[in-house]
Design a protein around this motif. Structure first.
Motif, PDB file in Angstrom:
ATOM      1  N   GLN A 197      -7.208   2.267  -3.837  1.00  0.00           N
ATOM      2  CA  GLN A 197      -7.111   2.075  -2.382  1.00  0.00           C
ATOM      3  C   GLN A 197      -8.451   1.901  -1.651  1.00  0.00           C
ATOM      4  N   ASP A 199       0.846  -1.201   0.000  1.00  0.00           N
ATOM      5  CA  ASP A 199       0.000   0.000   0.000  1.00  0.00           C
ATOM      6  C   ASP A 199       0.879   1.247   0.000  1.00  0.00           C
ATOM      7  N   SER A 251      -4.830   1.634  10.032  1.00  0.00           N
ATOM      8  CA  SER A 251      -3.815   2.023   9.031  1.00  0.00           C
ATOM      9  C   SER A 251      -3.527   0.893   8.057  1.00  0.00           C
ATOM     10  N   LYS A 302       2.972   6.500   4.760  1.00  0.00           N
ATOM     11  CA  LYS A 302       3.752   5.279   4.891  1.00  0.00           C
ATOM     12  C   LYS A 302       3.507   4.322   3.730  1.00  0.00           C
ATOM     13  N   GLY A 346      -4.701  13.366   8.685  1.00  0.00           N
ATOM     14  CA  GLY A 346      -4.060  13.438   9.998  1.00  0.00           C
ATOM     15  C   GLY A 346      -2.892  14.417  10.054  1.00  0.00           C
ATOM     16  N   ARG A 370       6.923  -1.640   7.062  1.00  0.00           N
ATOM     17  CA  ARG A 370       6.373  -0.292   7.028  1.00  0.00           C
ATOM     18  C   ARG A 370       7.527   0.677   6.904  1.00  0.00           C
TER      19      ARG A 370
HETATM   20  N1  LIG Z   1      -3.751   6.891  17.604  1.00  0.00           N
HETATM   21  C1  LIG Z   1      -3.842   7.812  16.661  1.00  0.00           C
HETATM   22  N2  LIG Z   1      -4.560   8.938  16.865  1.00  0.00           N
HETATM   23  C2  LIG Z   1      -4.663   9.883  15.927  1.00  0.00           C
HETATM   24  N3  LIG Z   1      -4.068   9.817  14.714  1.00  0.00           N
HETATM   25  C3  LIG Z   1      -3.343   8.720  14.451  1.00  0.00           C
HETATM   26  C4  LIG Z   1      -3.191   7.658  15.384  1.00  0.00           C
HETATM   27  N4  LIG Z   1      -2.395   6.718  14.827  1.00  0.00           N
HETATM   28  C5  LIG Z   1      -2.077   7.167  13.596  1.00  0.00           C
HETATM   29  N5  LIG Z   1      -2.625   8.362  13.357  1.00  0.00           N
HETATM   30  C6  LIG Z   1      -2.493   9.203  12.170  1.00  0.00           C
HETATM   31  O1  LIG Z   1      -2.873   8.493  11.013  1.00  0.00           O
HETATM   32  C7  LIG Z   1      -2.207   9.048   9.871  1.00  0.00           C
HETATM   33  C8  LIG Z   1      -1.688   7.932   8.984  1.00  0.00           C
HETATM   34  O2  LIG Z   1      -2.748   7.134   8.589  1.00  0.00           O
HETATM   35  P1  LIG Z   1      -2.571   6.037   7.427  1.00  0.00           P
HETATM   36  O3  LIG Z   1      -1.463   5.122   7.781  1.00  0.00           O
HETATM   37  O4  LIG Z   1      -3.904   5.450   7.200  1.00  0.00           O
HETATM   38  O5  LIG Z   1      -2.137   6.995   6.241  1.00  0.00           O
HETATM   39  P2  LIG Z   1      -1.608   6.695   4.765  1.00  0.00           P
HETATM   40  O6  LIG Z   1      -2.247   5.468   4.226  1.00  0.00           O
HETATM   41  O7  LIG Z   1      -0.125   6.770   4.739  1.00  0.00           O
HETATM   42  O8  LIG Z   1      -2.134   7.991   4.045  1.00  0.00           O
HETATM   43  P3  LIG Z   1      -3.288   8.197   2.939  1.00  0.00           P
HETATM   44  O9  LIG Z   1      -4.285   7.118   3.106  1.00  0.00           O
HETATM   45  O10 LIG Z   1      -3.796   9.575   3.242  1.00  0.00           O
HETATM   46  O11 LIG Z   1      -2.569   8.138   1.646  1.00  0.00           O
HETATM   47  C9  LIG Z   1      -1.091   9.931  10.398  1.00  0.00           C
HETATM   48  O12 LIG Z   1      -1.418  11.292  10.225  1.00  0.00           O
HETATM   49  C10 LIG Z   1      -1.044   9.567  11.885  1.00  0.00           C
HETATM   50  O13 LIG Z   1      -0.661  10.660  12.669  1.00  0.00           O
END
Ligand SMILES: Nc1ncnc2c1ncn2[C@@H]1O[C@H](COP(=O)(O)OP(=O)(O)OP(=O)(O)O)[C@@H](O)[C@H]1O
Ligand SMILES: [Mg+2]
Length: 412
Positions: free
Chosen positions: A187, A12, A369, A17, A235, A37
């Protein structure tokens, strides 16, 4: 290289990440063997901006998962960012030419073709057309005009467009890292395989994935993907707000968010319950209240959920989606977010965590995530016979375009 039929791999490419998961197909689901990751460097909001850096990030995430699984893998399923698909509103007009001006199937096809001919951004290809309404001699709101009489037929449509070249770049980076792309999946469609049940897709539901940089939305109804949409808030914006509000570094702001971030009302507490925050360089640390953090976090989350609500509530299917909302992505872990979303949408809201039919390193992926990555594995298991490369004799452009069309076609 490993061509083991029972091994399935998801990669992903998120905003914050790159996640990779290696699993083994077992009778009652998937046994998770390795998880990796790595920060997504080289991509901006899921779009490749630097090939070498992207390749390196993919390698780092994949190697970690391979080490843990104790095996090297060859082919994988990869998710591409929701922004690769974008909806544009269009309108077509034709004169009805047949006997007695009776509208035929061919008039409907012509009006949809004419809607398609509008100017599109250079990087976009039309992959699907969804008619919203037909208009006969100025009379709108008609869903099926065939057999009716009119001089002039118009259609308001949603043109689903795909950034085909940009999806090709993702495939290129994965190949350069030494892996074969078995298939690419949008996605939010991938996430639906891990956090929505068949029943929820059937009776109608909304998936909202609030990640780091983007919020992805998808509507499912009658078992099909009906609409996707995305906007560039997530986030990371909450973290930035905390950084500005508390005058602290991005790293410290992220730590404060993860440890103390909440959108729940905070009962009044004494001063001694304050949180120590590291100031910017040379400023020392200071104490702030839980309440202050809540006051910074909540308005941004409200903004994100309100934008999502505004976009989704305009959809003609909105009132039929009785399974409600499933919130996923890292930001869905924020304390109190489901309750806040219920207030804003007036619908039941639950948090989507991939747990069903998973064994092995279950704890590592039972996290919103990982919804997309685990969804990719499940998609891979269900569509293992399908290969992106199978469109022999066609260019990569045609192959990717064909797959994007299928995401929607097979669901309508
Ligand atoms: N416990 C938590 N409380 C609040 N926010 C959190 C927590 N754990 C992770 N995050 C937030 O989640 C976000 C990352 O989420 P995720 O891994 O789904 O993103 P991504 O897949 O990389 O991004 P996108 O889907 O936008 O392309 C970050 O901004 C992180 O700070
Ligand atoms: Mg994501």
């Amino acid at each position: 290289m490993n061509d083991d039929k029972d091994i399935v791999v998801g990669l992903d490419l998120g905003t914050t990440k790159i996640a990779s998961v290696i699993g083994e197909v077992v009778d009652d689901g998937i046994n998770i063997m390795g998880v990796g990751r790595y920060p997504s460097e080289g991509l901006r909001k899921g779009i490749v901006i630097n090939i070498d850096k992207t390749v390196q990030s993919i390698l780092k995430a994949m190697r970690e998962a391979e080490m843990m699984a104790g095996k090297e893998v060859g082919g994988l399923y990869t998710g591409i960012a929701g922004d690769h698909i974008r909806n544009i509103l269009g309108r077509g007009v034709v004169a009805v030419t047949g006997v007695d001006n009776e509208v035929t199937e061919s008039d409907v096809n012509r009006v949809l073709e004419s809607a398609k001919s509008m100017a599109l951004p250079v990087d976009r290809e039309v992959i699907h057309i969804i008619p919203n309404e037909f208009i006969l001699d100025g009379q709108g709101g008609i869903r099926d005009p065939v057999g009716m009489f009119s001089q002039r037929l118009e259609a308001n449509v949603v043109i689903v467009t795909g950034a085909v070249n940009s999806a090709k770049n993702i495939c290129k980076c994965v190949s350069k890292a030494g892996y074969e792309v078995n298939d690419i999946v949008l996605q939010p469609l991938a996430s639906s395989y891990s956090v929505l049940s068949e029943e929820e897709k059937e009776i109608g539901s909304i998936l909202i994935d609030i990640g780091g940089g983007t919020t992805d939305m998808a509507i499912f109804y009658n078992g099909s993907l009906r609409k996707t949409s995305v906007f560039g808030l997530g986030g990371e914006n909450i973290t930035n707000d905390i950084g500005i509000g508390l005058r602290t570094s991005p790293t410290e702001a992220e730590r404060i968010k993860l440890e103390y971030g909440t959108v729940k009302e905070i009962p009044k507490k004494g001063e001694e319950d304050g949180i120590m925050v590291q100031g910017l360089s040379g400023r020392g640390s200071k104490q702030v209240s839980h309440e202050l953090i809540q006051q910074i976090v909540k308005p941004r989350v409200e903004e994100i959920l309100t934008l999502a609500h505004r976009e989704l509530s305009q959809d003609p299917l909105y009132d039929l989606l009785s399974a409600g909302i499933i919130l996923t992505g890292g930001t869905a872990k924020l304390e109190g977010i489901a309750e806040l979303a219920e207030d804003i949408f007036g619908m039941p809201v639950s948090i989507g965590i991939p747990t069903e039919n998973i064994t092995g390193l279950k704890d590592a992926v039972s996290d919103p995530s990982f919804a997309t990555c685990v969804g990719l594995l499940r998609y891979g298991v269900l569509h293992s016979g399908r290969r992106l490369q199978e469109v022999k004799g066609k260019s990569m452009f045609d192959t990717v375009l064909k797959r994007m069309k299928q995401w929607f076609e097979e669901f309508f």
